[in-house]
Enzyme design. Structure first.
Site, PDB file in Angstrom:
ATOM      1  N   GLU A 217     -23.579  -8.688  -4.435  1.00 15.11           N
ATOM      2  CA  GLU A 217     -22.416  -9.328  -5.037  1.00 15.11           C
ATOM      3  C   GLU A 217     -22.770  -9.987  -6.365  1.00 15.11           C
ATOM      4  O   GLU A 217     -22.003  -9.915  -7.328  1.00 15.11           O
ATOM      5  CB  GLU A 217     -21.819 -10.361  -4.075  1.00 15.11           C
ATOM      6  CG  GLU A 217     -21.131  -9.770  -2.854  1.00 15.11           C
ATOM      7  CD  GLU A 217     -19.919  -8.930  -3.222  1.00 15.11           C
ATOM      8  OE1 GLU A 217     -19.378  -9.107  -4.333  1.00 15.11           O
ATOM      9  OE2 GLU A 217     -19.509  -8.092  -2.405  1.00 15.11           O
ATOM     10  N   CYS A 373      -6.214   1.414  -8.069  1.00 12.08           N
ATOM     11  CA  CYS A 373      -5.390   0.440  -8.794  1.00 12.08           C
ATOM     12  C   CYS A 373      -6.152  -0.058 -10.023  1.00 12.08           C
ATOM     13  O   CYS A 373      -6.464  -1.228 -10.162  1.00 12.08           O
ATOM     14  CB  CYS A 373      -5.026  -0.726  -7.876  1.00 12.08           C
ATOM     15  SG  CYS A 373      -3.714  -1.798  -8.499  1.00 12.08           S
ATOM     16  N   CYS A 380      -0.910   5.434  -8.855  1.00 14.92           N
ATOM     17  CA  CYS A 380       0.078   4.878  -7.931  1.00 14.92           C
ATOM     18  C   CYS A 380       0.517   5.880  -6.873  1.00 14.92           C
ATOM     19  O   CYS A 380       0.801   5.514  -5.722  1.00 14.92           O
ATOM     20  CB  CYS A 380       1.286   4.363  -8.713  1.00 14.92           C
ATOM     21  SG  CYS A 380       0.913   2.939  -9.772  1.00 14.92           S
ATOM     22  N   CYS A 383      -1.859   5.726  -3.993  1.00 12.02           N
ATOM     23  CA  CYS A 383      -2.140   4.408  -3.436  1.00 12.02           C
ATOM     24  C   CYS A 383      -1.600   4.275  -2.022  1.00 12.02           C
ATOM     25  O   CYS A 383      -0.423   4.570  -1.762  1.00 12.02           O
ATOM     26  CB  CYS A 383      -1.527   3.328  -4.324  1.00 12.02           C
ATOM     27  SG  CYS A 383      -1.869   1.647  -3.740  1.00 12.02           S
ATOM     28  N   CYS A 389       4.064  -2.265  -2.480  1.00 11.66           N
ATOM     29  CA  CYS A 389       3.728  -2.855  -3.779  1.00 11.66           C
ATOM     30  C   CYS A 389       5.000  -3.316  -4.492  1.00 11.66           C
ATOM     31  O   CYS A 389       5.789  -2.494  -4.976  1.00 11.66           O
ATOM     32  CB  CYS A 389       2.968  -1.851  -4.641  1.00 11.66           C
ATOM     33  SG  CYS A 389       2.495  -2.495  -6.253  1.00 11.66           S
TER      34      CYS A 389
END
Length: 594
Positions: A217, A373, A380, A383, A389
């Site tokens: 991370e 995204c 889209c 997705c 959304c």
């Protein structure tokens, strides 16, 4: 919050106790987390009551006939008054999920009683604005399982009609995310399960997994995963455990990190490992709160990622990809740095993390942001959340979004959404500040080693590129003048300076132009007798091979490459030679450090 768990009660003070005491209605909410209450008074400072939602009567018990008579009189006089004022409550917002269920994010909930018609909705559970003393504790608080998450619009207008920012269906979104993630996620070394660890994990314990997630991370912040992979494998090969990292020298850590950028991240990893070994025998805390509090260099996002992925804590993690996904998912057009927007994004992430697989939920959101995204060309049509959304529905003028854009709402933002790529909205960045530096690449011929040795100095322990190694340099206002005279004065070196060209390097907030000058020290003895241990900085002579392995930042590697290119071919001397003929000066470099 279900109707069974919602309860209201009221009590008026007996007039016989104190004729001057104003009656107060006590309203309580059982949110499933804890009970909380708030005193409610009307404009006249008197108590009142009304029927509850869907015709349910809110129980009100007046202690004494005098109080009851006053309450009836006040109600008759105040016919037509719409809303009672809430004492110590500035704003309130309602969060309703797709099924119409009413629930609150935290235990700090109140009930708004509307004094309208008898059939009007009378009870609304809302998230109250936290007090100053509790603001930090309540921000981003994870609701209990199944309670969802409320939209905090404390900075929004006191208008609960703006509900377009609620998750349309939390459970459906969770299912869609996990189905997509299980099928499409990238195979990365730190994503291996504890039961089947990769060789890089060097173990199968949960703590080992947590360490791997921590390293990954930190490395992935501001850096693409494709770049991180090789660095991660090398790092874990050298320091597979917290104990191993803590025992390493900071200089060695910087050497491995060199080229990855944002070098303070490596320093924080190292200091965090040392703190863990000293305090907890190298074990990371198991909650996001403890991770952020007890481990130096771990912030809210990294803490949430470690806690959810490694330890299964139901805590949402919000990084750059998650900001983009959640902003579009809930049609947030406000500035992502605004307080209310930040709160909303974290609460949305927390709501989705209320699942048996919180770590995978968080990774699914981040993976969706990285692969589907995307900032400029989102896919889209591919997705898994396209039906949920709100931004996409708004842009398509869907009738599913009944609530219009509200310019008074901090979450809606100033302008309506016309394209999903407008989200998230950001404050324009300031242009990076330009700076010009003259850099002295000074070397001598080491006959014994059969190679050139180059002088490097260490940067200060704090600030930009802390503790990294660089060539002596100073800031100048002019990148066109001949710097030989100034370099001679600052270094005290007896040599001939040669211009080697210029190099540009862009930091997040700075644009550096380096005017590169090379100089060969007159004689090996002069170099070896030079006072290399300076009062304010350490220095060392390094060969080309040693420089390649040293903790040298990318900008100085560019400078060195330019210098080597210049040294490989004949170059004209600078117009002014450094020092009078036949003189010898010690290499002090004091002028560079003033």
């Amino acid at each position: 919050m279900s109707a069974k768990r919602r309860k209201t009660s009221a009590a008026a003070t007996d007039a016989s106790a104190d004729a001057k005491t104003k009656p107060v209605v006590k309203v309580e909410v059982d949110s499933g987390l804890a009970s909380s209450s708030v005193d409610v008074v009307d404009a006249a400072g008197s108590a009142s009551s009304s029927p509850s939602r869907r015709g349910r009567q809110a129980p009100v018990q007046a202690q004494g006939q005098g109080a009851a008579a006053r309450a009836r009189k006040i109600k008759e006089e105040d016919q037509g008054q719409r809303t009672m004022k809430l004492k110590k409550v500035e704003t309130a917002a309602t969060h309703i999920d797709a099924g119409g269920a009413l629930f609150a994010a935290t235990a700090e909930s109140v009930i708004v009683i509307d004094e309208g018609s008898e059939d009007a909705d009378a009870v609304e559970a809302v998230a109250a604005k936290p007090s100053k003393s509790k603001k930090k504790q309540s921000a981003g608080k994870v609701p209990s399982k199944g309670s969802g998450a409320a939209v905090d619009i404390e900075e929004c207008a006191a208008d609960s009609s703006c509900q377009r920012h609620a998750l349309r269906s939390c459970a459906a979104i969770q299912d869609a995310l996990l189905q997509w993630y299980d099928k499409h996620h990238r195979v990365l070394p730190w994503r291996q399960s504890v039961a089947q660890p990769s060789p890089a994990l060097h173990g199968s314990s949960v703590q080992q997994k947590a360490y791997a997630v921590w390293v990954s991370e930190i490395m992935c912040q501001q850096t693409q995963i494709a770049t991180v992979l090789a660095y991660y494998e090398r790092w874990m090969g050298l320091w597979p455990t917290v104990h191993a990292l803590a025992a390493a020298s900071l200089d060695d850590v910087h050497k491995v990190w060199a080229g990855l950028g944002y070098y303070s991240r490596a320093t924080r990893l190292h200091s965090g490992a040392q703190a863990l070994v000293a305090k907890s025998d190298g074990c990371l805390p198991t909650t996001a709160e403890a991770l952020a509090r007890d481990v130096p260099g771990i912030g809210p996002y990294t803490a949430a990622a470690i806690a959810s992925i490694a330890f299964g804590e139901r805590k949402g993690a919000v990084d750059g990809n998650a900001i983009r996904v959640h902003s579009r998912l809930t049609a947030v057009g406000g500035d992502q740095k605004a307080k209310a927007v930040c709160t909303h994004l974290w609460q949305t992430a927390d709501a989705l993390a209320q699942h048996d697989r919180p770590g995978d939920i968080n990774q699914a959101v981040m993976e969706l942001g990285a692969l589907v995204c995307t900032p400029q060309k989102p896919k889209c049509s591919e997705c898994p959340l396209k039906q949920h959304c709100t931004a996409a529905l708004v842009c398509a003028n869907s009738k599913q979004v009944a609530s219009p854009h509200n310019s008074k709402c901090v979450l809606c933002g100033d302008a309506p959404i016309t394209d999903v790529t407008q989200l998230p909205r950001k404050t324009p960045k300031k242009a990076p500040t330009p700076e010009t530096l003259a850099v002295a690449v000074i070397y001598f011929e080491d006959r014994e080693a059969g190679c050139k040795k180059f002088l490097t100095v260490q940067r200060p322990a704090t600030g930009l590129l802390a503790n990294m190694w660089e060539f002596p340099n100073y800031t100048t206002a002019d990148d066109t003048k001949d710097h030989a005279s100034t370099l001679t004065e600052k270094s005290g070196v007896s040599c001939e300076w040669r211009p080697a060209g210029t190099v540009k390097h862009v930091f997040s907030h700075l644009v550096h132009t380096y005017v590169v000058m090379t100089a060969k020290v007159d004689g090996e003895a002069d170099a070896r007798l030079a006072p290399l241990q300076l009062q304010t900085r350490a220095s060392q002579w390094l060969s080309e091979d040693e420089l390649a392995k040293a903790a040298v930042s990318t900008n100085m590697r560019k400078v060195f490459a330019q210098a080597l290119q210049s040294l490989s071919k004949p170059q004209p001397l600078s117009k002014q030679k450094g020092g009078a003929k036949g003189t010898k000066k010690q290499l002090t470099l004091a002028g560079f450090l003033s």
